[in-house]
Scaffold this active site. Sequence first.
Site, mmCIF file in Angstrom:
data_model
loop_
_atom_site.group_PDB
_atom_site.id
_atom_site.type_symbol
_atom_site.label_atom_id
_atom_site.label_comp_id
_atom_site.label_asym_id
_atom_site.label_seq_id
_atom_site.Cartn_x
_atom_site.Cartn_y
_atom_site.Cartn_z
ATOM 1 N N ASN A 10 0.874 -1.174 0.000
ATOM 2 C CA ASN A 10 0.000 0.000 0.000
ATOM 3 C C ASN A 10 0.909 1.220 0.000
ATOM 4 O OD1 ASN A 10 -1.740 2.089 0.518
ATOM 5 N ND2 ASN A 10 -2.347 1.383 2.564
ATOM 6 N N LYS A 12 0.092 4.251 -0.197
ATOM 7 C CA LYS A 12 -0.530 5.443 0.419
ATOM 8 C C LYS A 12 -0.326 6.649 -0.511
ATOM 9 C CE LYS A 12 -0.063 3.166 4.839
ATOM 10 N NZ LYS A 12 0.050 3.271 6.304
ATOM 11 N N HIS A 93 -9.390 1.194 5.119
ATOM 12 C CA HIS A 93 -8.101 1.363 5.810
ATOM 13 C C HIS A 93 -8.302 2.284 7.007
ATOM 14 C CE1 HIS A 93 -3.970 2.502 6.635
ATOM 15 N NE2 HIS A 93 -3.609 1.432 5.955
ATOM 16 N N GLU A 95 -6.671 4.663 8.068
ATOM 17 C CA GLU A 95 -6.470 6.093 7.772
ATOM 18 C C GLU A 95 -7.725 6.684 7.133
ATOM 19 O OE1 GLU A 95 -2.781 5.531 5.658
ATOM 20 O OE2 GLU A 95 -1.818 4.978 7.550
ATOM 21 N N GLU A 164 -5.061 -4.871 10.621
ATOM 22 C CA GLU A 164 -4.006 -3.887 10.840
ATOM 23 C C GLU A 164 -4.269 -3.147 12.150
ATOM 24 O OE1 GLU A 164 -2.054 -2.649 6.861
ATOM 25 O OE2 GLU A 164 -3.808 -1.389 7.151
ATOM 26 N N GLY A 170 2.992 2.150 10.824
ATOM 27 C CA GLY A 170 4.004 3.199 10.700
ATOM 28 C C GLY A 170 4.764 3.490 11.976
ATOM 29 N N SER A 209 3.720 -2.247 10.210
ATOM 30 C CA SER A 209 5.171 -2.331 10.449
ATOM 31 C C SER A 209 5.785 -3.657 10.025
ATOM 32 C CB SER A 209 5.501 -2.020 11.919
ATOM 33 O OG SER A 209 5.148 -0.683 12.224
#
Length: 252
Positions: A10, A12, A93, A95, A164, A170, A209
Site C-alpha cells: 500500500n 498510500k 483502511h 487512515e 491492521e 508506521g 510495520s
Amino acid sequence: MALRPYIVGNWKMNGTRAMLTEAGAIDRGAARHPGVQVGIAPPFTLVQAMAEAVEAIVVGGQDCHTQASGAYTGDVSAAMLADAGAGFVIVGHSERRAIHGEKDADVRAKAEAALAAGLGVIVCVGETEAQRDAGKAEAVVTAQIAGSLPQGEGAAAQLTVAYEPVWAIGTGRVPSAEDVSAMHRAIRAKLVALLGEAGSEVRILYGGSVNAGNAAELLGCDDVGGALVGGASLMADSLLSIVLAAAGPGDD
Ligand code: 13P
C-alpha cells in the site's frame, strides 16, 4: 485448498511516475516467486501506468466510491479503477476510517461496489491502542468484520481481510506472534460464522510495520495468509524480501 500467500504493498500518498521503475523491479522480482501473489496499490494517478507496465503483479486502488459515477467531486469509482486496469481495491483502511470518518456501513458499501465492478476487495480492520489496552481488541475487530464485509452470494471468493492494528501502522511496533495468532483465529471464526464454509478460504493478511526482518515470523502465525505492507513496500528490495519470506525455503 490453501490459497497462495498474498503480499500487498500500500503506497498510500506516495509515488510519482519516477516510482514506476521501482514497480518494474518489484514486478520482475515477483515473477521469480510464482507461489506468492503480489499486489501494489499506488495512488490513483499511477494505477493505469503501472497496470500497463507490469506483468506478474496485480495493481489496485486504495479506496473507491460507493457509486459507479455521478456528482462526487474528487472521488473515483470502482468501475473507473477497473477501467484503468486495477484488479483489486483496499477499503476501510484505518487512515480512511480515522481521517475521512468512514464507518463500517460505508466500508461495506464500498466493498460491494468493488465486487460489482469485478474487483477483488481487501477489507481492513484493526483496533486502536486504547481499545487493546481495554481488552476490547477482538470484540472491536470482529464487530468491524460483521459491519464491513460485503453481503451477497459469492462475495467470499473475491474477498481478503486485512488485520491492521492501528497502533502498529508506521510505528515500528508489532503485536507478539501470540497476539497475531489469537486475533487471526478470532477473525477466521467470525468469517466462518458469517460466510459458512466459504469463510475458511478467505485470506487474512496482517498489516502494520511489516518489514524484511519480522515478515517470516508474522507470516508464520496462525491463519496469516499474507501481509499488507506500507513503508517497506516503497522499495523493491524490502518488499521482495517480504515476498521471499512468504515463498519460504526453496525459493531464492
Ligand atoms: P506500515 O507497513 O508502514 O506500518 O503501514 C501499514 C499499512 O497501513 C498498510 O496498509
